[in-house]
Scaffold this motif. Structure first.
Motif, PDB file in Angstrom:
ATOM      1  N   LEU A 118       0.542  -1.224   0.019  1.00 20.66           N
ATOM      2  CA  LEU A 118       0.073   0.026   0.288  1.00 20.66           C
ATOM      3  C   LEU A 118       0.831   1.307   0.056  1.00 20.66           C
ATOM      4  O   LEU A 118       1.896   1.334   0.590  1.00 20.66           O
ATOM      5  N   VAL A 119       0.435   2.257  -0.683  1.00 19.75           N
ATOM      6  CA  VAL A 119       1.237   3.631  -0.813  1.00 19.75           C
ATOM      7  C   VAL A 119       0.160   4.448   0.147  1.00 19.75           C
ATOM      8  O   VAL A 119      -1.037   4.702  -0.274  1.00 19.75           O
ATOM      9  N   SER A 120       0.531   5.543   0.901  1.00 19.64           N
ATOM     10  CA  SER A 120      -0.024   6.403   1.514  1.00 19.64           C
ATOM     11  C   SER A 120      -0.595   7.444   0.490  1.00 19.64           C
ATOM     12  O   SER A 120      -0.074   7.529  -0.488  1.00 19.64           O
ATOM     13  N   LYS A 121      -1.556   8.015   0.871  1.00 24.57           N
ATOM     14  CA  LYS A 121      -2.204   8.982   0.291  1.00 24.57           C
ATOM     15  C   LYS A 121      -1.301  10.166  -0.128  1.00 24.57           C
ATOM     16  O   LYS A 121      -1.287  10.834  -1.165  1.00 24.57           O
ATOM     17  N   ALA A 122      -0.523  10.465   0.606  1.00 25.73           N
ATOM     18  CA  ALA A 122       0.377  11.491   0.827  1.00 25.73           C
ATOM     19  C   ALA A 122       1.689  11.235  -0.151  1.00 25.73           C
ATOM     20  O   ALA A 122       2.277  12.351  -0.953  1.00 25.73           O
ATOM     21  N   SER A 123       1.988  10.022  -0.491  1.00 31.97           N
ATOM     22  CA  SER A 123       2.977   9.612  -1.226  1.00 31.97           C
ATOM     23  C   SER A 123       2.633   8.969  -2.558  1.00 31.97           C
ATOM     24  O   SER A 123       3.538   8.566  -3.319  1.00 31.97           O
ATOM     25  N   ALA A 124       1.442   9.036  -2.744  1.00 36.82           N
ATOM     26  CA  ALA A 124       0.578   8.346  -4.131  1.00 36.82           C
ATOM     27  C   ALA A 124       1.398   9.033  -5.374  1.00 36.82           C
ATOM     28  O   ALA A 124       1.765   7.999  -6.304  1.00 36.82           O
ATOM     29  N   LYS A 125       1.644  10.318  -5.593  1.00 40.06           N
ATOM     30  CA  LYS A 125       2.003  10.762  -6.648  1.00 40.06           C
ATOM     31  C   LYS A 125       3.807  10.422  -6.792  1.00 40.06           C
ATOM     32  O   LYS A 125       4.040  10.596  -7.935  1.00 40.06           O
ATOM     33  N   ARG A 126       4.380  10.199  -5.795  1.00 36.04           N
ATOM     34  CA  ARG A 126       5.809  10.140  -5.893  1.00 36.04           C
ATOM     35  C   ARG A 126       6.137   8.565  -6.022  1.00 36.04           C
ATOM     36  O   ARG A 126       7.223   8.321  -6.174  1.00 36.04           O
ATOM     37  N   PHE A 165      16.932   2.527   0.418  1.00 37.32           N
ATOM     38  CA  PHE A 165      15.479   2.844   1.039  1.00 37.32           C
ATOM     39  C   PHE A 165      15.759   2.514   2.724  1.00 37.32           C
ATOM     40  O   PHE A 165      16.534   1.541   2.764  1.00 37.32           O
ATOM     41  N   ALA A 166      14.817   2.867   3.329  1.00 43.04           N
ATOM     42  CA  ALA A 166      14.889   2.534   4.888  1.00 43.04           C
ATOM     43  C   ALA A 166      13.557   1.601   4.831  1.00 43.04           C
ATOM     44  O   ALA A 166      12.613   1.751   4.636  1.00 43.04           O
ATOM     45  N   THR A 167      13.921   0.466   5.784  1.00 42.10           N
ATOM     46  CA  THR A 167      12.841  -0.553   6.281  1.00 42.10           C
ATOM     47  C   THR A 167      12.417  -0.325   7.527  1.00 42.10           C
ATOM     48  O   THR A 167      13.347  -0.342   8.638  1.00 42.10           O
ATOM     49  N   LEU A 168      11.279  -0.030   7.729  1.00 38.62           N
ATOM     50  CA  LEU A 168      10.752   0.285   9.486  1.00 38.62           C
ATOM     51  C   LEU A 168       9.908  -0.756   9.620  1.00 38.62           C
ATOM     52  O   LEU A 168       8.797  -0.896   9.227  1.00 38.62           O
ATOM     53  N   PRO A 169      10.212  -1.473  10.579  1.00 33.91           N
ATOM     54  CA  PRO A 169       9.120  -2.564  11.252  1.00 33.91           C
ATOM     55  C   PRO A 169       8.203  -1.907  12.019  1.00 33.91           C
ATOM     56  O   PRO A 169       8.300  -0.953  13.058  1.00 33.91           O
ATOM     57  N   VAL A 170       6.924  -2.191  11.436  1.00 31.71           N
ATOM     58  CA  VAL A 170       5.613  -1.353  12.034  1.00 31.71           C
ATOM     59  C   VAL A 170       4.523  -2.286  12.688  1.00 31.71           C
ATOM     60  O   VAL A 170       3.578  -1.750  13.067  1.00 31.71           O
ATOM     61  N   GLY A 171       4.701  -3.533  12.600  1.00 31.03           N
ATOM     62  CA  GLY A 171       3.836  -4.565  12.842  1.00 31.03           C
ATOM     63  C   GLY A 171       2.577  -4.553  12.075  1.00 31.03           C
ATOM     64  O   GLY A 171       2.831  -4.295  10.806  1.00 31.03           O
ATOM     65  N   ALA A 179       1.086   4.027  11.521  1.00 36.54           N
ATOM     66  CA  ALA A 179       2.283   4.303  10.999  1.00 36.54           C
ATOM     67  C   ALA A 179       2.008   5.024   9.560  1.00 36.54           C
ATOM     68  O   ALA A 179       2.792   5.987   9.512  1.00 36.54           O
ATOM     69  N   LEU A 180       1.176   4.578   8.782  1.00 34.60           N
ATOM     70  CA  LEU A 180       0.912   4.892   7.533  1.00 34.60           C
ATOM     71  C   LEU A 180       0.087   6.565   7.625  1.00 34.60           C
ATOM     72  O   LEU A 180       0.323   7.197   6.777  1.00 34.60           O
ATOM     73  N   ARG A 181      -0.899   6.360   8.567  1.00 34.39           N
ATOM     74  CA  ARG A 181      -1.537   7.678   8.701  1.00 34.39           C
ATOM     75  C   ARG A 181      -0.656   8.926   9.195  1.00 34.39           C
ATOM     76  O   ARG A 181      -1.069   9.871   8.872  1.00 34.39           O
ATOM     77  N   GLN A 182       0.061   8.327  10.005  1.00 35.72           N
ATOM     78  CA  GLN A 182       1.063   9.534  10.634  1.00 35.72           C
ATOM     79  C   GLN A 182       2.222   9.864   9.914  1.00 35.72           C
ATOM     80  O   GLN A 182       3.103  10.567  10.191  1.00 35.72           O
ATOM     81  N   GLY A 183       2.558   9.419   8.727  1.00 37.45           N
ATOM     82  CA  GLY A 183       3.426   9.487   7.840  1.00 37.45           C
ATOM     83  C   GLY A 183       4.791   8.870   8.182  1.00 37.45           C
ATOM     84  O   GLY A 183       6.002   9.405   7.706  1.00 37.45           O
ATOM     85  N   LYS A 184       4.737   7.934   9.100  1.00 33.42           N
ATOM     86  CA  LYS A 184       6.049   7.614   9.453  1.00 33.42           C
ATOM     87  C   LYS A 184       6.526   6.457   8.389  1.00 33.42           C
ATOM     88  O   LYS A 184       8.006   6.125   8.265  1.00 33.42           O
ATOM     89  N   ILE A 185       5.657   6.155   7.557  1.00 35.39           N
ATOM     90  CA  ILE A 185       5.976   5.085   6.343  1.00 35.39           C
ATOM     91  C   ILE A 185       5.413   5.625   5.090  1.00 35.39           C
ATOM     92  O   ILE A 185       4.290   6.227   4.976  1.00 35.39           O
ATOM     93  N   ASP A 186       6.207   5.565   4.163  1.00 34.68           N
ATOM     94  CA  ASP A 186       5.366   6.154   2.434  1.00 34.68           C
ATOM     95  C   ASP A 186       4.897   4.994   2.137  1.00 34.68           C
ATOM     96  O   ASP A 186       3.512   5.456   1.484  1.00 34.68           O
ATOM     97  N   ALA A 187       5.044   3.844   2.231  1.00 39.73           N
ATOM     98  CA  ALA A 187       4.299   2.506   1.639  1.00 39.73           C
ATOM     99  C   ALA A 187       4.772   1.425   2.572  1.00 39.73           C
ATOM    100  O   ALA A 187       5.686   1.558   3.511  1.00 39.73           O
TER     101      ALA A 187
END
Length: 342
Positions: A118-126, A165-171, A179-187
């Motif tokens: 999934l790609v966050s709404k904020a990162s969809a264009k990028r 790229f960075a890999t973040l364990p978010v459960g 994590a996605l809604r708060q912008g901690k991850i782009d996808a």
């Protein structure tokens, strides 16, 4: 008390060193613990459904299903002898063999990962494809998990190095959503019902879909068997009767999934699995039900695909001789199919 605890640790360590994994023979009265990596995920539906349908109780064994956040955590607990099996992804059997630990899938729940990027709404264009992962933060359930394996493969296959790229364990579940809604991850890579909750409310869009065999073959170049029950081979060899009973219970469960509608299956699940979003849960199950095997058999071309993918980026597997025949067995599934009426 301290002496007893220390003695127990010494005994467990001795078993671990002698066999590679805990392999004490079980009796009917022994508790058999099976760890599930986030049991509420629909990719692991057969685990809880087998319990809800009463199939696990019918084995006559004392079986405990225990949930942990990720497959990497489950794997570690099993290797320490704290559990006799794990319901997680088949790829762990290959990764562990490369580390000298013999475990095998005794029944295959799914023939596709059931995962989605999934790609966050904020990162969809990028982020239009995995080629755009460079410089981004990508969410996985845990480091060393199957989502971690697959995310790195998608990036590397698109020409993006792991160091780019960075890999973040978010459960999973609520933690992934936050994590996605708060912008901690782009996808990030996740499963149902999490992905339906995010896409239904416009928080994210699907970039890569691995929920069906067809889409998985297109993206990964072959069938990628996902969820299974894997156990230490030494324990399986010493507890064949118990393993057969467990596998038979899960074969019955897979048949139930194959022959019932998503709504009927959802009715059997605990309310906390879908909360106030039961319709979303049902629709998600409709979309992903085809990932499950009808009888628990390993897809013939699945193991080679998984090994090929792991060898592309997993340093633990690269250069190591892997005997795929030791990573799974179909004998218990075949016996269950012969014993159960059609």
């Amino acid at each position: 008390m301290m002496g007893k605890t220390f003695s127990a640790i010494v005994i467990r360590l001795a078993v671990f060193l002698a066999t590679g994994v805990g392999a004490m023979p079980a009796t009917a009265a022994d508790k058999i613990t099976i760890i599930v990596s986030s049991i509420e995920k629909q990719i692991y539906l057969p685990a809880k459904l087998a319990e809800q349908l009463g199939y696990l109780k019918q084995t006559g064994l004392d079986i405990e299903l225990r949930s942990v956040p990720a497959g990497a955590n489950a794997e570690k607990e099993m290797l320490l002898g704290l559990a006799q099996g794990v319901i997680g992804f088949y790829d762990h059997t290959i990764h562990l063999q490369a580390r000298g630990k013999l475990v095998q899938s005794v029944i295959q729940f799914s023939q596709a990962p059931g995962e989605v990027v999934l790609v966050s709404k904020a990162s969809a264009k990028r982020i239009q494809s995995p080629a755009d992962f460079k410089g981004k933060t990508l969410g996985v359930t845990a480091l060393g998990s199957s989502t971690h394996f697959l995310m790195h493969f998608l990036a590397n296959n698109a020409g993006v190095k792991s160091s780019d790229f960075a890999t973040l364990p978010v459960g999973a579940g609520e933690k992934f959503i936050a994590a996605l809604r708060q912008g901690k991850i782009d996808a990030g890579m996740t499963t149902e019902p999490t992905l339906s909750r995010l896409t239904a409310y416009g928080d994210a869009s699907i970039l890569v879909d691995l929920r069906s065999v067809a889409s998985t073959e297109t993206v990964l170049g072959g069938t990628y068997p996902g969820a299974c029950l894997y156990m230490p081979k030494a324990w399986v060899d010493k507890n064949r009767d118990a393993v057969q009973k467990i596998v038979t219970a899960f074969v019955k469960t897979l048949r139930y999934i194959d022959t019932h509608e998503a709504r009927e299956i959802a009715e059997k699940m605990p309310p906390e699995y879908y909360g106030e979003e039961k319709l979303l849960y049902i629709e998600a199950l409709k979309a992903g039900k085809s990932m499950f095997t009808a009888d628990g058999m390993m897809p013939e071309n699945g193991p080679p695909t998984v090994l090929r993918i792991l060898r592309e980026f997993d340093k633990a597997v690269q250069g190591k001789p892997i005997n795929l025949a030791n990573t799974y067995t179909s004998e218990f599934v075949k016996a269950a199919r012969q014993a159960l009426p059609e």
